[in-house]
Design a protein around this motif. Structure first.
Motif, PDB file in Angstrom:
ATOM      1  N   GLN A  89       0.797  -1.044  -0.089  1.00  0.00           N
ATOM      2  CA  GLN A  89       0.113  -0.016  -0.074  1.00  0.00           C
ATOM      3  C   GLN A  89       0.878   1.133   0.094  1.00  0.00           C
ATOM      4  O   GLN A  89       1.709   1.377   0.633  1.00  0.00           O
ATOM      5  N   LEU A  90       0.398   2.157  -0.854  1.00  0.00           N
ATOM      6  CA  LEU A  90       1.248   3.333  -0.920  1.00  0.00           C
ATOM      7  C   LEU A  90       0.521   4.547   0.118  1.00  0.00           C
ATOM      8  O   LEU A  90      -0.704   4.462  -0.066  1.00  0.00           O
ATOM      9  N   VAL A 109     -11.826   4.788   2.959  1.00  0.00           N
ATOM     10  CA  VAL A 109     -11.145   3.664   3.477  1.00  0.00           C
ATOM     11  C   VAL A 109     -11.578   2.506   3.152  1.00  0.00           C
ATOM     12  O   VAL A 109     -11.003   1.553   3.108  1.00  0.00           O
ATOM     13  N   ALA A 110     -12.921   2.516   2.533  1.00  0.00           N
ATOM     14  CA  ALA A 110     -13.407   1.167   1.946  1.00  0.00           C
ATOM     15  C   ALA A 110     -13.162   1.024   0.532  1.00  0.00           C
ATOM     16  O   ALA A 110     -13.154  -0.057   0.048  1.00  0.00           O
ATOM     17  N   GLU A 111     -12.156   2.095  -0.378  1.00  0.00           N
ATOM     18  CA  GLU A 111     -11.878   1.741  -1.537  1.00  0.00           C
ATOM     19  C   GLU A 111     -11.183   0.414  -1.911  1.00  0.00           C
ATOM     20  O   GLU A 111     -11.575  -0.058  -2.788  1.00  0.00           O
ATOM     21  N   GLY A 112     -10.127   0.189  -1.214  1.00  0.00           N
ATOM     22  CA  GLY A 112      -9.087  -0.757  -1.466  1.00  0.00           C
ATOM     23  C   GLY A 112     -10.021  -2.069  -1.042  1.00  0.00           C
ATOM     24  O   GLY A 112      -9.785  -3.079  -1.669  1.00  0.00           O
ATOM     25  N   LEU A 113     -10.775  -2.203  -0.070  1.00  0.00           N
ATOM     26  CA  LEU A 113     -11.858  -3.454   0.379  1.00  0.00           C
ATOM     27  C   LEU A 113     -12.691  -3.741  -0.840  1.00  0.00           C
ATOM     28  O   LEU A 113     -12.757  -4.901  -1.258  1.00  0.00           O
ATOM     29  N   ALA A 160      -5.664   4.656   7.586  1.00  0.00           N
ATOM     30  CA  ALA A 160      -6.676   3.960   7.754  1.00  0.00           C
ATOM     31  C   ALA A 160      -6.977   2.886   6.291  1.00  0.00           C
ATOM     32  O   ALA A 160      -7.337   1.901   6.422  1.00  0.00           O
ATOM     33  N   ARG A 161      -7.020   3.839   5.268  1.00  0.00           N
ATOM     34  CA  ARG A 161      -7.501   3.138   4.003  1.00  0.00           C
ATOM     35  C   ARG A 161      -6.336   2.104   3.540  1.00  0.00           C
ATOM     36  O   ARG A 161      -6.570   1.068   3.102  1.00  0.00           O
ATOM     37  N   LEU A 170       3.834  -1.316   3.810  1.00  0.00           N
ATOM     38  CA  LEU A 170       3.388   0.312   3.420  1.00  0.00           C
ATOM     39  C   LEU A 170       4.583   0.978   2.936  1.00  0.00           C
ATOM     40  O   LEU A 170       5.545   1.023   3.428  1.00  0.00           O
ATOM     41  N   LEU A 171       4.190   1.512   1.772  1.00  0.00           N
ATOM     42  CA  LEU A 171       5.397   2.513   1.369  1.00  0.00           C
ATOM     43  C   LEU A 171       4.901   3.773   1.537  1.00  0.00           C
ATOM     44  O   LEU A 171       3.924   4.246   0.871  1.00  0.00           O
ATOM     45  N   CYS A 172       5.530   4.630   2.352  1.00  0.00           N
ATOM     46  CA  CYS A 172       5.142   5.683   2.777  1.00  0.00           C
ATOM     47  C   CYS A 172       5.896   6.682   2.252  1.00  0.00           C
ATOM     48  O   CYS A 172       7.309   6.824   2.886  1.00  0.00           O
ATOM     49  N   ASP A 173       5.330   7.679   1.196  1.00  0.00           N
ATOM     50  CA  ASP A 173       6.299   8.545   0.531  1.00  0.00           C
ATOM     51  C   ASP A 173       6.168   9.938   1.271  1.00  0.00           C
ATOM     52  O   ASP A 173       5.128  10.643   1.163  1.00  0.00           O
TER      53      ASP A 173
END
Ligand code: SF4
Length: 330
Positions: A89-90, A109-113, A160-161, A170-173
């Motif tokens: 996840q980005l 938050v539900a988009e990925g689900l 949360a998403r 998690l890739l946090c830019d």
């Protein structure tokens, strides 16, 4: 932890945009539950590295393996299938730009689900509430839109998403660079907690050493698309062996509890130094105050025996060379 197989294995990766070589020979591993910082200035190639890991950019050299899958060999439907799992996840710097302003927080938050599929609406709603609670937000916030909450809350919504789909990485830019200092500290503490509670591995991309210092296990320093130093954070920040890392550390006073013994000014090139005359060789040479004729040959990454690798002909021993540099560049 060193015995565990890597979750992410970036092996000798190169990326070009047209004729510009933006990454070259980059190798990096991330183990399950590990937090790795990638430091570099704008243009160092750190965002390209993130994009390559999720298959948004195709490397022209090397290989990227995630959880046993060769990401660089995927294309078309298999690549879409890999992304849909949500295992990587980005999280971006500016949540206001990455969150759809017309959707409610709960819908975001539900988009990925929804993309991953396999859950009923009721199960999705449960996961949304759980993810919001985990990032320290009241689920009642789910009815609001991104423009109706604070910057710190928006970054929590982005997290949360990301965690709602139960990712492994998690890739946090630049996850905190758009936040004020108190929100920044709270989000950094949250990332640390998520790693401990969920066992999720995190790659934190940043130009700011201070925000990485208390959070990451290992750190990799990029300059000009190459990894110049990487290793355990205490070793790299406490006793940098590459002149560029040393300059970054000396310029970040708040991590100076591990004093370097050198002011930042002594690590910048002297104004009266002759220009670096070679087109090849070490990319840092035009800026390096310790460059010698040897540096006309590109340095290889060498292990230093304390868990780190450094790409510098005079790793950690530049002081011995500094007297020789004047007039020794040609
Ligand atoms: S290889 Fe030479 S020019 Fe490059 S960082 Fe080391 S001392 Fe400086």
């Amino acid at each position: 932890m060193s015995e565990t197989a890597p979750l992410l294995d970036v092996d000798d990766v190169g990326v070009s945009y047209g004729r510009a070589r933006v990454l070259s020979g980059v190798s990096l591993t991330v183990r399950p539950g590990e937090v790795v910082g990638v430091v570099g200035e704008t243009g160092s190639g750190k965002t390209t590295l993130v994009r390559a890991v999720v298959g948004l950019v195709s490397p022209d050299a090397g290989r990227i393996t995630f959880d046993g899958t060769d990401v660089t060999a995927l294309g078309g439907r298999p690549l879409r299938g890999f992304r849909r799992t949500g295992a990587v996840q980005l999280v971006f710097q500016d949540p206001l730009r990455s969150l759809d302003p017309d959707l409610t927080v709960a819908a975001i938050v539900a988009e990925g689900l929804a993309i991953a599929g396999g859950l009923t609406r009721a199960e999705q709603a449960e996961r949304v509430d759980e993810a919001l609670t985990r990032v320290g937000l009241d689920p009642s916030l789910g009815a609001r839109r991104p423009g109706q909450i604070s910057g710190g809350q928006r970054q929590r919504v982005a997290l949360a998403r990301a965690i709602a789909v139960r990712p492994k990485l998690l890739l946090c830019d630049e996850p905190v660079s758009a936040l004020d200092s108190s929100s920044r500290n709270r989000v950094l503490l949250l990332l640390d907690r998520l790693r401990r509670e969920l066992g999720v591995a995190i790659v934190m991309i940043s130009h700011d050493l201070t925000s990485l210092a208390g959070v990451v296990d290992r750190v990799a320093v990029l300059f000009g698309g190459r990894l110049v130093e990487q290793g355990p954070v205490d070793e790299v920040f406490g006793d940098p062996r590459h002149p560029y890392t040393a300059l970054l550390v000396a310029s970040a006073p708040s991590i100076g509890e591990r004093p370097l013994g050198r002011p930042a000014a002594s690590l910048r090139p002297a104004r009266d130094r002759e220009p670096w005359p070679h087109a090849d060789g070490c990319r840092y040479a035009p800026l390096c105050p310790f460059a010698t004729a040897e540096c006309a040959v590109e340095p290889r990454r060498e292990a230093t025996g304390d868990g780190r690798t450094v790409a510098c002909h005079h790793a950690g021993t530049w002081s011995d060379h500094v007297e020789q540099t004047t007039g020794a560049l040609t």
